[in-house]
Scaffold this motif. Sequence first.
Motif, PDB file in Angstrom:
ATOM      1  N   ILE A   2     -12.116  18.931   3.691  1.00  0.00           N
ATOM      2  CA  ILE A   2     -12.467  18.072   4.819  1.00  0.00           C
ATOM      3  C   ILE A   2     -12.221  18.794   6.149  1.00  0.00           C
ATOM      4  O   ILE A   2     -11.186  19.438   6.339  1.00  0.00           O
ATOM      5  N   PHE A   3     -13.176  18.653   7.068  1.00  0.00           N
ATOM      6  CA  PHE A   3     -12.992  19.126   8.437  1.00  0.00           C
ATOM      7  C   PHE A   3     -12.189  18.070   9.201  1.00  0.00           C
ATOM      8  O   PHE A   3     -12.535  16.877   9.165  1.00  0.00           O
ATOM      9  N   THR A   4     -11.128  18.490   9.879  1.00  0.00           N
ATOM     10  CA  THR A   4     -10.324  17.544  10.640  1.00  0.00           C
ATOM     11  C   THR A   4     -11.005  17.178  11.953  1.00  0.00           C
ATOM     12  O   THR A   4     -11.816  17.936  12.485  1.00  0.00           O
ATOM     13  N   ASN A   5     -10.652  16.011  12.483  1.00  0.00           N
ATOM     14  CA  ASN A   5     -11.030  15.624  13.847  1.00  0.00           C
ATOM     15  C   ASN A   5     -10.006  16.281  14.750  1.00  0.00           C
ATOM     16  O   ASN A   5      -8.848  15.874  14.806  1.00  0.00           O
ATOM     17  N   SER A   6     -10.402  17.324  15.445  1.00  0.00           N
ATOM     18  CA  SER A   6      -9.443  18.196  16.110  1.00  0.00           C
ATOM     19  C   SER A   6      -9.585  18.179  17.626  1.00  0.00           C
ATOM     20  O   SER A   6     -10.244  17.308  18.206  1.00  0.00           O
TER      21      SER A   6
ATOM     22  N   GLY B  78       0.809  -1.200   0.000  1.00  0.00           N
ATOM     23  CA  GLY B  78       0.000   0.000   0.000  1.00  0.00           C
ATOM     24  C   GLY B  78       0.850   1.261   0.000  1.00  0.00           C
ATOM     25  O   GLY B  78       2.067   1.216  -0.220  1.00  0.00           O
ATOM     26  N   GLU B  79       0.213   2.395   0.253  1.00  0.00           N
ATOM     27  CA  GLU B  79       0.903   3.681   0.294  1.00  0.00           C
ATOM     28  C   GLU B  79       0.574   4.370   1.615  1.00  0.00           C
ATOM     29  O   GLU B  79      -0.562   4.306   2.089  1.00  0.00           O
ATOM     30  N   SER B  80       1.549   5.018   2.169  1.00  0.00           N
ATOM     31  CA  SER B  80       1.305   5.825   3.364  1.00  0.00           C
ATOM     32  C   SER B  80       0.605   7.107   2.961  1.00  0.00           C
ATOM     33  O   SER B  80       0.862   7.667   1.892  1.00  0.00           O
ATOM     34  N   TRP B  81      -0.270   7.589   3.824  1.00  0.00           N
ATOM     35  CA  TRP B  81      -0.915   8.871   3.561  1.00  0.00           C
ATOM     36  C   TRP B  81       0.056  10.002   3.893  1.00  0.00           C
ATOM     37  O   TRP B  81       0.778   9.941   4.885  1.00  0.00           O
TER      38      TRP B  81
ATOM     39  N   SER C  61      -1.434   7.715  15.250  1.00  0.00           N
ATOM     40  CA  SER C  61      -0.176   7.343  14.600  1.00  0.00           C
ATOM     41  C   SER C  61      -0.500   6.475  13.380  1.00  0.00           C
ATOM     42  O   SER C  61      -1.062   5.391  13.531  1.00  0.00           O
ATOM     43  N   PRO C  62      -0.207   6.944  12.166  1.00  0.00           N
ATOM     44  CA  PRO C  62       0.426   8.236  11.893  1.00  0.00           C
ATOM     45  C   PRO C  62      -0.562   9.392  12.073  1.00  0.00           C
ATOM     46  O   PRO C  62      -1.770   9.208  11.966  1.00  0.00           O
ATOM     47  N   ASN C  63      -0.023  10.563  12.344  1.00  0.00           N
ATOM     48  CA  ASN C  63      -0.841  11.757  12.512  1.00  0.00           C
ATOM     49  C   ASN C  63      -1.119  12.348  11.134  1.00  0.00           C
ATOM     50  O   ASN C  63      -0.210  12.844  10.471  1.00  0.00           O
TER      51      ASN C  63
END
Length: 417
Positions: A285-289, A191-194, A265-267
């Motif tokens: 996108i609204f982040t989960n903050s 896969g690929e890391s975001w 993790s990962p952030n």
Amino acid sequence: MRQSSQCAGDLIRYLVLSSVLSLALANPFTPRSDSPVRLNEVQFMGTHNSYHKEVNIIGRPFFELLMPSPQDYFYSHASFPNQLDYQSVRSLEIDLYADYDEPGQFADPLIRRLGQYQPPTKEWSAQMKERSAKVFHIPDADVESVCPTFKICLTHLRDWSKSNPGHLPILVDLEFKTVDERIIVLGGPRGESWNSTNLDYVDEEIRSILTDSRLITPDDVRLAAQEHAKKQLTLEQAVLQYGWPSLDESRGKFLFYMDNDPDGSPNLRDPYRGKSHKNLEGRVIFTNSVPGEPDAAFIKMNDPSGDKLEQIQELVRKGYLVRTRADEPIRSVLLPIERSRQRLERALESGAQIVSTDWPAMGMASRYGTDYVAELPGRRLARCNPVLKPEGCTDSDLLEKAEIESSKVASRMLMQH
């Protein structure tokens, strides 16, 4: 006599809708002249892993060898249009795996080879080789999905929206996932890391299918507040001091929010709000903050139990958009139904605007010997928020076109009988 009974039954079925007819027909999609009901002053039901279809029965023996606690994955959802049309759902969750650098790495799942499935259709194979985020639960193992790529999911939502003008806003939870090391050890794709680059691609995919007029973005919220305040604001200041868009302004639109934990993790929150995006400028996108941060508008608190109930209620009162969960697959439905409903009741009581479930319709949990279902009272699409109790909010504020048409039918029946 039989005809009279049938007429009486029809009248009863439409009684609830007809009771709000006079308000519903007064142009419900026109913003009210007084203080309007806002997006955060409503409560919706949503589904968890909304794309998910359980493993094919042929592959189940191999799936049970591959996965710990395999029974937790034995649930399936209807297509997005059917969830929206028939299950009173107005929030969906989509898991995304990056597949941009070498598209097609998820096109030959191990579970299908082990189970000796029939060869996939040419259409599915072509879709899985497209340069697009892929949508499924776990690579090589739990891969069945109602829409295999993000673009297809978005297309289904756009087409449904066009067929249902004036619908209540659809709130879409995006969880950005990576391949589990155990799958890689078994020979699965790496896969690929975001990262900041492919997170940009996700924004681009959304905008390529949904026009700006169909989106509620962080800029929409912040810039509208700044225009009113006549000064610069953070996104958090905008929602807490000046509020979210009205429900009428939000009709026919989609709001996307990030499921991933802010300190996970990962952030992924940091790369998404990097490059001068601390207020999510230009983002979709609204982040989960975290309260107190510039990007804090949405906060996820999945567990409404214990002291967390009051914590959610306090966040809601302050003006944040909050998501919680009514249950979990499948352990929730294996409990006595009274205990299953306790968590549902607390989730609804919390006032979280988004209450997520895996069991949005009667009968979905019957295979586990229970009639558990998670829905709003009266199987409504939405209700006035029980914590905020917005002044002037009525059922008619929350109706959609189809419900209004049903109200018209009810009115005609009342006049005829």
